[in-house]
Design an enzyme around this catalytic site. Structure first.
Site, short mmCIF file in Angstrom:
data_model
loop_
_atom_site.label_atom_id
_atom_site.label_comp_id
_atom_site.label_asym_id
_atom_site.label_seq_id
_atom_site.Cartn_x
_atom_site.Cartn_y
_atom_site.Cartn_z
N ILE A 18 78.97 122.52 60.18
CA ILE A 18 79.59 123.80 59.87
C ILE A 18 80.53 123.66 58.67
O ILE A 18 80.60 124.53 57.81
CB ILE A 18 80.35 124.34 61.09
CG1 ILE A 18 79.39 124.58 62.26
CG2 ILE A 18 81.06 125.65 60.75
CD1 ILE A 18 80.07 124.99 63.55
N ASN A 97 89.21 122.63 59.34
CA ASN A 97 87.97 122.57 60.12
C ASN A 97 87.79 121.26 60.88
O ASN A 97 87.21 121.24 61.96
CB ASN A 97 86.76 122.80 59.20
CG ASN A 97 85.45 122.51 59.90
OD1 ASN A 97 85.04 123.23 60.81
ND2 ASN A 97 84.79 121.44 59.50
N SER A 147 89.11 127.46 65.26
CA SER A 147 89.41 127.30 66.68
C SER A 147 88.09 127.12 67.42
O SER A 147 87.18 126.46 66.91
CB SER A 147 90.18 128.53 67.19
OG SER A 147 90.49 128.42 68.55
N SER A 148 87.94 127.68 68.59
CA SER A 148 86.70 127.52 69.35
C SER A 148 86.62 128.55 70.46
O SER A 148 87.65 128.97 71.02
CB SER A 148 86.63 126.12 69.96
OG SER A 148 85.54 126.00 70.85
N TYR A 161 89.92 119.40 74.75
CA TYR A 161 89.50 120.01 73.49
C TYR A 161 89.98 121.46 73.42
O TYR A 161 90.51 121.90 72.38
CB TYR A 161 87.98 119.95 73.39
CG TYR A 161 87.42 120.54 72.12
CD1 TYR A 161 87.53 119.88 70.90
CD2 TYR A 161 86.74 121.76 72.13
CE1 TYR A 161 87.01 120.41 69.74
CE2 TYR A 161 86.21 122.30 70.98
CZ TYR A 161 86.35 121.63 69.78
OH TYR A 161 85.82 122.18 68.63
N LYS A 165 92.55 123.23 70.72
CA LYS A 165 92.16 124.39 69.92
C LYS A 165 93.03 125.60 70.23
O LYS A 165 93.24 126.47 69.38
CB LYS A 165 90.68 124.71 70.15
CG LYS A 165 89.73 123.71 69.50
CD LYS A 165 89.92 123.68 67.99
CE LYS A 165 88.90 122.83 67.29
NZ LYS A 165 89.04 122.90 65.81
N THR A 194 76.77 126.33 68.20
CA THR A 194 76.22 126.37 66.84
C THR A 194 75.50 125.07 66.55
O THR A 194 76.04 123.98 66.80
CB THR A 194 77.34 126.58 65.80
OG1 THR A 194 78.10 127.74 66.16
CG2 THR A 194 76.77 126.74 64.41
#
Length: 254
Positions: A18, A97, A147-148, A161, A165, A194
Protein backbone atom coordinates in the site's frame (compact mmCIF):
# COMPACT_ATOMS: atom_id res chain seq x y z
CA UNK A 1 -3.05 15.25 -13.11
CA UNK A 2 -0.39 17.51 -11.55
CA UNK A 3 -2.57 18.53 -8.62
CA UNK A 4 0.58 18.29 -6.49
CA UNK A 5 3.04 19.86 -8.91
CA UNK A 6 5.89 21.50 -7.03
CA UNK A 7 5.04 19.70 -3.78
CA UNK A 8 7.26 17.37 -1.80
CA UNK A 9 6.16 14.29 0.13
CA UNK A 10 7.49 11.68 2.53
CA UNK A 11 5.74 8.30 2.67
CA UNK A 12 7.07 6.03 5.39
CA UNK A 13 7.07 2.34 4.62
CA UNK A 14 6.67 2.88 0.89
CA UNK A 15 9.02 0.26 -0.54
CA UNK A 16 6.13 -2.13 -1.26
CA UNK A 17 2.40 -2.78 -0.91
CA UNK A 18 0.00 0.00 0.00
CA UNK A 19 2.86 2.39 0.77
CA UNK A 20 4.31 1.89 -2.70
CA UNK A 21 0.90 2.62 -4.22
CA UNK A 22 0.70 5.83 -2.17
CA UNK A 23 4.15 6.93 -3.34
CA UNK A 24 3.24 6.21 -6.96
CA UNK A 25 -0.08 8.03 -6.64
CA UNK A 26 1.46 11.16 -5.14
CA UNK A 27 4.21 11.18 -7.76
CA UNK A 28 1.68 10.88 -10.58
CA UNK A 29 0.10 14.08 -9.33
CA UNK A 30 3.47 15.82 -9.55
CA UNK A 31 4.95 15.48 -6.07
CA UNK A 32 8.61 14.71 -5.44
CA UNK A 33 8.41 11.66 -3.15
CA UNK A 34 10.84 10.48 -0.50
CA UNK A 35 10.42 6.69 -0.46
CA UNK A 36 11.18 5.45 3.05
CA UNK A 37 12.22 1.88 3.80
CA UNK A 38 13.21 0.07 6.96
CA UNK A 39 15.03 -3.04 5.76
CA UNK A 40 14.72 -3.56 2.01
CA UNK A 41 16.71 -0.92 0.15
CA UNK A 42 16.32 -2.78 -3.14
CA UNK A 43 12.52 -2.69 -2.88
CA UNK A 44 12.65 1.06 -2.21
CA UNK A 45 14.85 1.56 -5.26
CA UNK A 46 12.30 -0.43 -7.27
CA UNK A 47 9.58 1.97 -6.10
CA UNK A 48 11.74 4.92 -7.14
CA UNK A 49 12.37 3.29 -10.53
CA UNK A 50 8.65 2.76 -11.07
CA UNK A 51 7.98 6.40 -10.26
CA UNK A 52 10.71 7.61 -12.61
CA UNK A 53 9.50 5.27 -15.37
CA UNK A 54 6.11 6.94 -14.96
CA UNK A 55 7.70 10.36 -15.43
CA UNK A 56 7.84 11.30 -11.75
CA UNK A 57 10.55 12.14 -9.25
CA UNK A 58 11.56 10.26 -6.11
CA UNK A 59 14.49 9.24 -3.94
CA UNK A 60 14.96 6.52 -1.28
CA UNK A 61 15.47 7.16 2.45
CA UNK A 62 16.42 4.38 4.85
CA UNK A 63 15.78 4.18 8.60
CA UNK A 64 14.63 1.26 10.73
CA UNK A 65 11.90 2.85 12.82
CA UNK A 66 11.74 1.77 16.43
CA UNK A 67 15.53 1.56 16.82
CA UNK A 68 17.86 4.11 18.47
CA UNK A 69 18.74 7.02 16.20
CA UNK A 70 16.18 6.10 13.54
CA UNK A 71 14.37 9.45 13.53
CA UNK A 72 17.64 11.36 13.17
CA UNK A 73 18.68 9.02 10.36
CA UNK A 74 15.34 9.43 8.61
CA UNK A 75 15.42 13.21 8.66
CA UNK A 76 19.09 13.42 7.72
CA UNK A 77 18.36 11.39 4.60
CA UNK A 78 15.12 13.24 3.89
CA UNK A 79 16.66 16.70 4.16
CA UNK A 80 19.68 15.70 2.08
CA UNK A 81 17.43 14.34 -0.66
CA UNK A 82 15.18 17.38 -0.62
CA UNK A 83 18.17 19.72 -0.89
CA UNK A 84 19.60 17.72 -3.78
CA UNK A 85 16.35 17.77 -5.75
CA UNK A 86 14.87 21.15 -4.80
CA UNK A 87 17.55 23.25 -3.12
CA UNK A 88 15.53 23.48 0.11
CA UNK A 89 14.09 21.25 2.84
CA UNK A 90 10.39 22.07 2.62
CA UNK A 91 8.13 19.05 3.17
CA UNK A 92 4.56 19.68 2.01
CA UNK A 93 3.05 16.25 2.63
CA UNK A 94 3.78 13.67 5.32
CA UNK A 95 2.22 10.20 5.17
CA UNK A 96 2.79 8.02 8.24
CA UNK A 97 2.30 4.56 6.76
CA UNK A 98 5.08 2.35 8.15
CA UNK A 99 3.86 -0.17 10.69
CA UNK A 100 4.79 -3.39 12.44
CA UNK A 101 2.24 -6.18 12.72
CA UNK A 102 1.68 -8.75 15.44
CA UNK A 103 2.38 -12.45 14.98
CA UNK A 104 -1.06 -13.53 16.23
CA UNK A 105 -1.94 -15.59 19.26
CA UNK A 106 -4.41 -14.92 22.03
CA UNK A 107 -4.05 -11.82 24.25
CA UNK A 108 -2.73 -14.07 27.03
CA UNK A 109 0.12 -15.23 24.80
CA UNK A 110 1.45 -11.83 23.71
CA UNK A 111 4.86 -11.13 25.28
CA UNK A 112 5.69 -7.71 26.69
CA UNK A 113 8.56 -7.41 24.21
CA UNK A 114 6.12 -7.57 21.30
CA UNK A 115 3.98 -4.88 22.89
CA UNK A 116 7.02 -2.62 23.17
CA UNK A 117 8.08 -3.26 19.57
CA UNK A 118 4.65 -2.61 18.08
CA UNK A 119 4.16 0.63 19.99
CA UNK A 120 7.68 1.85 19.18
CA UNK A 121 7.01 1.56 15.44
CA UNK A 122 3.27 2.18 15.19
CA UNK A 123 2.67 4.88 17.81
CA UNK A 124 5.88 6.45 19.10
CA UNK A 125 7.66 6.75 15.73
CA UNK A 126 4.73 8.52 13.96
CA UNK A 127 4.47 11.00 16.84
CA UNK A 128 8.19 11.75 16.70
CA UNK A 129 8.09 12.03 12.91
CA UNK A 130 5.25 14.56 13.03
CA UNK A 131 6.99 16.45 15.81
CA UNK A 132 10.22 16.65 13.84
CA UNK A 133 8.53 17.36 10.50
CA UNK A 134 6.74 20.46 11.79
CA UNK A 135 9.92 22.45 11.26
CA UNK A 136 9.79 21.50 7.57
CA UNK A 137 6.05 21.55 6.82
CA UNK A 138 4.81 24.96 5.62
CA UNK A 139 1.46 26.51 6.46
CA UNK A 140 -1.19 24.74 4.42
CA UNK A 141 0.69 21.42 4.51
CA UNK A 142 -0.81 17.95 4.78
CA UNK A 143 -0.36 15.10 7.27
CA UNK A 144 -2.03 11.74 6.62
CA UNK A 145 -1.76 8.94 9.17
CA UNK A 146 -2.59 5.36 8.23
CA UNK A 147 -4.75 3.74 10.89
CA UNK A 148 -6.71 0.50 10.45
CA UNK A 149 -10.20 -0.96 10.41
CA UNK A 150 -9.17 -3.12 13.38
CA UNK A 151 -9.63 -0.05 15.59
CA UNK A 152 -13.37 -0.33 14.92
CA UNK A 153 -13.86 -4.10 15.28
CA UNK A 154 -13.11 -6.59 18.04
CA UNK A 155 -10.40 -9.01 16.86
CA UNK A 156 -8.72 -10.35 20.03
CA UNK A 157 -5.68 -11.76 18.22
CA UNK A 158 -4.99 -8.24 16.88
CA UNK A 159 -5.47 -6.37 20.16
CA UNK A 160 -1.94 -4.96 20.37
CA UNK A 161 -1.91 -3.84 16.73
CA UNK A 162 -5.37 -2.31 17.19
CA UNK A 163 -4.25 -0.48 20.34
CA UNK A 164 -1.25 0.98 18.50
CA UNK A 165 -3.43 2.11 15.59
CA UNK A 166 -5.91 3.61 18.04
CA UNK A 167 -3.02 5.81 19.15
CA UNK A 168 -2.70 6.95 15.52
CA UNK A 169 -6.32 8.10 15.59
CA UNK A 170 -5.61 10.15 18.71
CA UNK A 171 -2.47 11.58 17.13
CA UNK A 172 -4.62 12.69 14.21
CA UNK A 173 -7.34 14.24 16.36
CA UNK A 174 -5.12 16.29 18.64
CA UNK A 175 -2.64 17.47 16.03
CA UNK A 176 -5.52 18.51 13.77
CA UNK A 177 -6.66 20.92 16.48
CA UNK A 178 -3.11 21.99 17.32
CA UNK A 179 -2.16 22.80 13.71
CA UNK A 180 -5.42 24.36 12.52
CA UNK A 181 -4.07 27.89 12.90
CA UNK A 182 -1.39 26.98 10.35
CA UNK A 183 -3.96 25.48 7.96
CA UNK A 184 -2.15 22.14 8.16
CA UNK A 185 -4.74 19.39 7.79
CA UNK A 186 -4.26 16.15 9.72
CA UNK A 187 -6.36 13.13 8.83
CA UNK A 188 -6.24 9.36 9.15
CA UNK A 189 -7.20 6.64 6.68
CA UNK A 190 -8.52 3.25 7.75
CA UNK A 191 -7.70 0.46 5.29
CA UNK A 192 -9.46 -2.88 5.56
CA UNK A 193 -8.49 -6.24 4.05
CA UNK A 194 -6.22 -5.15 1.21
CA UNK A 195 -4.04 -7.32 -1.02
CA UNK A 196 -0.70 -5.74 -0.20
CA UNK A 197 1.32 -8.43 -1.96
CA UNK A 198 2.06 -10.48 1.16
CA UNK A 199 2.37 -14.23 0.71
CA UNK A 200 -0.71 -14.86 2.83
CA UNK A 201 -2.90 -13.29 0.14
CA UNK A 202 -1.73 -15.94 -2.33
CA UNK A 203 -3.50 -18.65 -0.31
CA UNK A 204 -6.93 -19.22 -1.91
CA UNK A 205 -8.65 -20.02 1.39
CA UNK A 206 -7.34 -16.84 2.99
CA UNK A 207 -8.34 -14.71 0.01
CA UNK A 208 -11.86 -16.13 0.04
CA UNK A 209 -12.28 -15.68 3.79
CA UNK A 210 -10.96 -12.11 3.84
CA UNK A 211 -12.96 -11.16 0.74
CA UNK A 212 -16.16 -11.79 2.68
CA UNK A 213 -15.31 -8.98 5.10
CA UNK A 214 -15.95 -6.29 2.51
CA UNK A 215 -19.46 -5.28 1.47
CA UNK A 216 -18.26 -5.80 -2.11
CA UNK A 217 -17.07 -9.35 -1.30
CA UNK A 218 -13.55 -8.83 -2.54
CA UNK A 219 -10.16 -7.73 -1.29
CA UNK A 220 -9.19 -4.12 -1.64
CA UNK A 221 -6.40 -3.10 -3.99
CA UNK A 222 -3.48 -0.93 -2.77
CA UNK A 223 -4.40 1.77 -5.29
CA UNK A 224 -7.88 2.08 -3.81
CA UNK A 225 -6.42 3.07 -0.44
CA UNK A 226 -3.73 5.20 -2.08
CA UNK A 227 -6.34 7.22 -3.98
CA UNK A 228 -7.89 8.30 -0.67
CA UNK A 229 -4.48 9.40 0.61
CA UNK A 230 -3.74 11.33 -2.58
CA UNK A 231 -7.09 13.11 -2.32
CA UNK A 232 -6.33 14.18 1.26
CA UNK A 233 -3.00 15.59 0.07
CA UNK A 234 -4.62 17.85 -2.53
CA UNK A 235 -6.21 21.27 -2.28
CA UNK A 236 -9.62 19.65 -2.75
CA UNK A 237 -9.35 18.28 0.79
CA UNK A 238 -8.51 21.62 2.42
CA UNK A 239 -11.77 21.61 4.44
CA UNK A 240 -11.18 18.15 5.94
CA UNK A 241 -9.15 17.81 9.11
CA UNK A 242 -9.26 15.59 12.18
CA UNK A 243 -11.21 13.01 10.17
CA UNK A 244 -10.86 9.23 9.96
CA UNK A 245 -11.74 8.13 6.43
CA UNK A 246 -13.05 4.59 6.02
CA UNK A 247 -11.22 2.92 3.11
CA UNK A 248 -12.42 -0.60 3.87
CA UNK A 249 -14.87 -1.24 1.06
CA UNK A 250 -17.74 -1.20 3.50
CA UNK A 251 -16.19 -3.68 5.93
CA UNK A 252 -17.49 -1.72 8.91
CA UNK A 253 -21.13 -1.66 7.81
CA UNK A 254 -22.00 -4.74 9.83
Amino acid sequence: MNKLSGKTALVTGSSRGIGRAMALGLAREGALVAVHYGHDEQAAKETVALIEKDGGQAFPVGAQLGTPGAIDQLFAGLEAGLREHTGHTVLDILVNNAAATTTGGTPEEIPAEQLDQIFEVNAKAPFLIVQRALDLIPDGGRIVNISSAVTRKAIPTQVVYAMSKGAIDQLTLHFARHLADRRITVNSVLPGATDNGSAVFQIPEVRESMSQISAFKRLGEPEEVADVVVFLATEQARWITGASLDATGGSLLG
